[in-house]
Design a protein around this motif. Structure first.
Motif, PDB file in Angstrom:
ATOM      1  N   LYS A  38       1.067  -1.125  -0.018  1.00  0.00           N
ATOM      2  CA  LYS A  38       0.125   0.058  -0.157  1.00  0.00           C
ATOM      3  C   LYS A  38       0.766   1.148  -0.169  1.00  0.00           C
ATOM      4  O   LYS A  38       1.794   1.470   0.880  1.00  0.00           O
ATOM      5  CB  LYS A  38      -0.880  -0.097   1.116  1.00  0.00           C
ATOM      6  CG  LYS A  38      -1.815   1.256   1.164  1.00  0.00           C
ATOM      7  CD  LYS A  38      -2.714   1.383   0.411  1.00  0.00           C
ATOM      8  CE  LYS A  38      -3.938   2.347   0.759  1.00  0.00           C
ATOM      9  NZ  LYS A  38      -4.833   2.565  -0.460  1.00  0.00           N
ATOM     10  N   THR A  39       0.572   2.027  -1.137  1.00  0.00           N
ATOM     11  CA  THR A  39       1.601   3.165  -1.110  1.00  0.00           C
ATOM     12  C   THR A  39       0.990   4.578  -0.429  1.00  0.00           C
ATOM     13  O   THR A  39      -0.439   4.910  -0.817  1.00  0.00           O
ATOM     14  CB  THR A  39       2.003   3.531  -2.474  1.00  0.00           C
ATOM     15  OG1 THR A  39       0.874   3.544  -3.332  1.00  0.00           O
ATOM     16  CG2 THR A  39       3.018   2.298  -2.876  1.00  0.00           C
ATOM     17  N   TYR A  40       1.572   5.461  -0.115  1.00  0.00           N
ATOM     18  CA  TYR A  40       1.108   6.857   0.245  1.00  0.00           C
ATOM     19  C   TYR A  40       1.776   8.018  -0.067  1.00  0.00           C
ATOM     20  O   TYR A  40       3.029   8.140   0.184  1.00  0.00           O
ATOM     21  CB  TYR A  40       0.858   6.765   1.822  1.00  0.00           C
ATOM     22  CG  TYR A  40       0.018   5.771   2.381  1.00  0.00           C
ATOM     23  CD1 TYR A  40      -1.387   6.037   2.659  1.00  0.00           C
ATOM     24  CD2 TYR A  40       0.594   4.371   2.783  1.00  0.00           C
ATOM     25  CE1 TYR A  40      -2.151   5.256   3.300  1.00  0.00           C
ATOM     26  CE2 TYR A  40      -0.610   3.488   3.154  1.00  0.00           C
ATOM     27  CZ  TYR A  40      -1.585   3.730   3.604  1.00  0.00           C
ATOM     28  OH  TYR A  40      -2.589   2.950   3.983  1.00  0.00           O
ATOM     29  N   GLN A  71       4.829  23.734   8.585  1.00  0.00           N
ATOM     30  CA  GLN A  71       5.477  22.648   9.113  1.00  0.00           C
ATOM     31  C   GLN A  71       4.629  22.100  10.120  1.00  0.00           C
ATOM     32  O   GLN A  71       4.547  20.836  10.318  1.00  0.00           O
ATOM     33  CB  GLN A  71       6.899  23.064   9.841  1.00  0.00           C
ATOM     34  CG  GLN A  71       7.879  23.324   8.968  1.00  0.00           C
ATOM     35  CD  GLN A  71       8.290  22.279   7.956  1.00  0.00           C
ATOM     36  OE1 GLN A  71       7.857  21.019   8.155  1.00  0.00           O
ATOM     37  NE2 GLN A  71       8.907  22.738   6.844  1.00  0.00           N
ATOM     38  N   SER A  72       3.800  22.783  10.971  1.00  0.00           N
ATOM     39  CA  SER A  72       2.717  22.093  11.595  1.00  0.00           C
ATOM     40  C   SER A  72       1.668  21.348  10.796  1.00  0.00           C
ATOM     41  O   SER A  72       1.325  20.347  11.297  1.00  0.00           O
ATOM     42  CB  SER A  72       2.087  23.242  12.548  1.00  0.00           C
ATOM     43  OG  SER A  72       2.674  24.124  13.358  1.00  0.00           O
ATOM     44  N   THR A  73       1.159  21.875   9.612  1.00  0.00           N
ATOM     45  CA  THR A  73       0.297  21.266   8.921  1.00  0.00           C
ATOM     46  C   THR A  73       0.910  19.985   8.317  1.00  0.00           C
ATOM     47  O   THR A  73       0.503  18.814   8.134  1.00  0.00           O
ATOM     48  CB  THR A  73      -0.265  22.069   7.537  1.00  0.00           C
ATOM     49  OG1 THR A  73      -0.893  23.070   8.089  1.00  0.00           O
ATOM     50  CG2 THR A  73      -0.892  21.382   6.824  1.00  0.00           C
ATOM     51  N   VAL A  74       2.384  19.960   7.808  1.00  0.00           N
ATOM     52  CA  VAL A  74       2.924  18.904   7.538  1.00  0.00           C
ATOM     53  C   VAL A  74       3.108  17.597   8.403  1.00  0.00           C
ATOM     54  O   VAL A  74       2.805  16.581   8.223  1.00  0.00           O
ATOM     55  CB  VAL A  74       4.357  19.070   7.013  1.00  0.00           C
ATOM     56  CG1 VAL A  74       5.124  17.933   6.642  1.00  0.00           C
ATOM     57  CG2 VAL A  74       4.374  19.971   5.695  1.00  0.00           C
ATOM     58  N   LEU A  79       1.350  12.418  10.165  1.00  0.00           N
ATOM     59  CA  LEU A  79       0.956  11.469  11.367  1.00  0.00           C
ATOM     60  C   LEU A  79      -0.176  10.700  10.859  1.00  0.00           C
ATOM     61  O   LEU A  79      -0.367   9.513  11.249  1.00  0.00           O
ATOM     62  CB  LEU A  79       0.692  12.210  12.341  1.00  0.00           C
ATOM     63  CG  LEU A  79       0.004  11.780  13.701  1.00  0.00           C
ATOM     64  CD1 LEU A  79       1.136  10.847  14.354  1.00  0.00           C
ATOM     65  CD2 LEU A  79      -0.311  12.786  14.939  1.00  0.00           C
ATOM     66  N   ASN A  80      -1.141  11.562  10.209  1.00  0.00           N
ATOM     67  CA  ASN A  80      -2.296  10.837   9.821  1.00  0.00           C
ATOM     68  C   ASN A  80      -2.151   9.586   8.967  1.00  0.00           C
ATOM     69  O   ASN A  80      -2.755   8.453   8.924  1.00  0.00           O
ATOM     70  CB  ASN A  80      -3.186  11.672   8.926  1.00  0.00           C
ATOM     71  CG  ASN A  80      -4.359  11.311   8.469  1.00  0.00           C
ATOM     72  OD1 ASN A  80      -5.365  10.714   9.188  1.00  0.00           O
ATOM     73  ND2 ASN A  80      -4.644  11.537   7.039  1.00  0.00           N
ATOM     74  N   ARG A  95       8.341  10.354   2.098  1.00  0.00           N
ATOM     75  CA  ARG A  95       8.928  10.896   3.329  1.00  0.00           C
ATOM     76  C   ARG A  95       8.103  10.613   4.657  1.00  0.00           C
ATOM     77  O   ARG A  95       6.904  10.069   4.493  1.00  0.00           O
ATOM     78  CB  ARG A  95       8.887  12.660   2.816  1.00  0.00           C
ATOM     79  CG  ARG A  95       9.717  12.863   1.794  1.00  0.00           C
ATOM     80  CD  ARG A  95      10.075  14.612   1.853  1.00  0.00           C
ATOM     81  NE  ARG A  95      11.141  14.911   1.040  1.00  0.00           N
ATOM     82  CZ  ARG A  95      10.872  15.974   0.261  1.00  0.00           C
ATOM     83  NH1 ARG A  95       9.840  16.671   0.108  1.00  0.00           N
ATOM     84  NH2 ARG A  95      12.095  16.357  -0.628  1.00  0.00           N
ATOM     85  N   SER A  96       8.755  11.322   5.658  1.00  0.00           N
ATOM     86  CA  SER A  96       8.146  10.848   6.965  1.00  0.00           C
ATOM     87  C   SER A  96       8.358  11.843   7.894  1.00  0.00           C
ATOM     88  O   SER A  96       8.713  12.916   7.916  1.00  0.00           O
ATOM     89  CB  SER A  96       9.102   9.523   7.393  1.00  0.00           C
ATOM     90  OG  SER A  96      10.339  10.197   7.526  1.00  0.00           O
ATOM     91  N   LEU A  97       7.657  11.325   9.358  1.00  0.00           N
ATOM     92  CA  LEU A  97       7.754  12.419  10.237  1.00  0.00           C
ATOM     93  C   LEU A  97       9.115  12.532  10.650  1.00  0.00           C
ATOM     94  O   LEU A  97       9.624  13.863  11.166  1.00  0.00           O
ATOM     95  CB  LEU A  97       6.892  11.847  11.503  1.00  0.00           C
ATOM     96  CG  LEU A  97       5.659  12.139  11.563  1.00  0.00           C
ATOM     97  CD1 LEU A  97       4.613  11.281  12.276  1.00  0.00           C
ATOM     98  CD2 LEU A  97       4.903  13.622  11.745  1.00  0.00           C
ATOM     99  N   GLN A  98      10.031  11.552  10.678  1.00  0.00           N
ATOM    100  CA  GLN A  98      11.400  11.873  10.944  1.00  0.00           C
ATOM    101  C   GLN A  98      11.876  12.448  10.099  1.00  0.00           C
ATOM    102  O   GLN A  98      12.960  13.432  10.620  1.00  0.00           O
ATOM    103  CB  GLN A  98      12.113  10.454  10.995  1.00  0.00           C
ATOM    104  CG  GLN A  98      11.510   9.487  12.014  1.00  0.00           C
ATOM    105  CD  GLN A  98      10.320   8.655  11.715  1.00  0.00           C
ATOM    106  OE1 GLN A  98       9.760   9.120  10.766  1.00  0.00           O
ATOM    107  NE2 GLN A  98       9.927   7.859  12.879  1.00  0.00           N
TER     108      GLN A  98
END
Length: 223
Positions: A38-40, A71-74, A79-80, A95-98
């Motif tokens: 599954k890709t996002y 950056q808050s929105t990203v 996270l979602n 890309r990731s939260l990290q």
């Protein structure tokens, strides 16, 4: 008898990382038809319409004013994605939260686009998420490009929000990625998972061959 909740088995999580124009979207498209995958993609459309506001365009026009909101929105949208349940055995994310924490927040701080209090707020939010939620990665695929190649590809795709992004910014993103995922060859203190580094300066056809050669690693069958 005390009952304990069953541990939910989560999928093998792969984050594809790289500069603007490195080929992350093509990577996901290549694997999206694989069984059990599954890709996002990055939710760029969401960033371009936050209650009618194009935060991506505003960021590029005035980073000092809009970096914190962007950056808050990203962080929220990433996270979602990472917390979305799936029955797939492999979850691939663009890309990731990290990445947001150890690459783009550092860029914002370095450029002066994030004030010291704004930087602290965003890093505290990340630390809380890391402690309270399962945001872990199992593999990072780093599509490594030269800044010049990435910048030319970005110009070729003619995305309106990116029209005025200079090579100097692409170089800064490249340097942050190198520091985060390559390091000095010995230590990568903030790298959360094994890293597969692929030379993405090559053509799309060549990259498809490279993906197939590394298929087992990318799908978590052989690390």
């Amino acid at each position: 008898m005390t009952s304990y909740p069953k541990k939910i088995k989560r999928p093998f999580v792969v984050s594809v990382e790289g500069n603007i124009g490195s080929g992350k979207s093509s990577f996901l498209k290549h694997f999206q038809s694989q069984p059990g995958v599954k890709t996002y993609s990055e939710p760029v459309a969401d960033w371009c319409d936050v209650g009618g506001h194009n935060l991506l365009a505003l960021l590029y026009k005035n980073p000092e004013k809009w970096s914190f909101a962007f950056q808050s929105t990203v962080q929220l949208t990433r996270l979602n994605i990472i917390l979305q349940p799936t029955d797939a055995s492999v979850k691939m994310i663009e890309r990731s939260l990290q990445n947001n924490r150890f690459c783009f927040l550092e860029i914002g701080k370095k450029m002066g686009a994030l004030s010291p209090p704004e930087y602290v707020v965003l890093t505290k939010w990340y630390e809380w998420l890391e402690e309270k939620a399962d945001i872990g990665l199992d593999l990072i695929v780093y599509l490594k490009t030269s800044p010049e190649v990435a910048h030319q590809r970005m110009k070729n795709r003619q995305r309106a929000e990116e029209s005025e992004v200079p090579l100097s910014y692409i170089t800064l993103v490249h340097d942050c990625y190198e520091s985060w995922l390559v390091g000095d060859g010995q230590t990568r203190p903030h790298c959360p998972a094994p890293v597969l580094i692929l030379d993405a300066n090559r053509s799309l056809e060549e990259m498809f061959k490279v993906y197939e050669e590394n298929l087992d690693k990318i799908l978590g069958l052989h690390l």
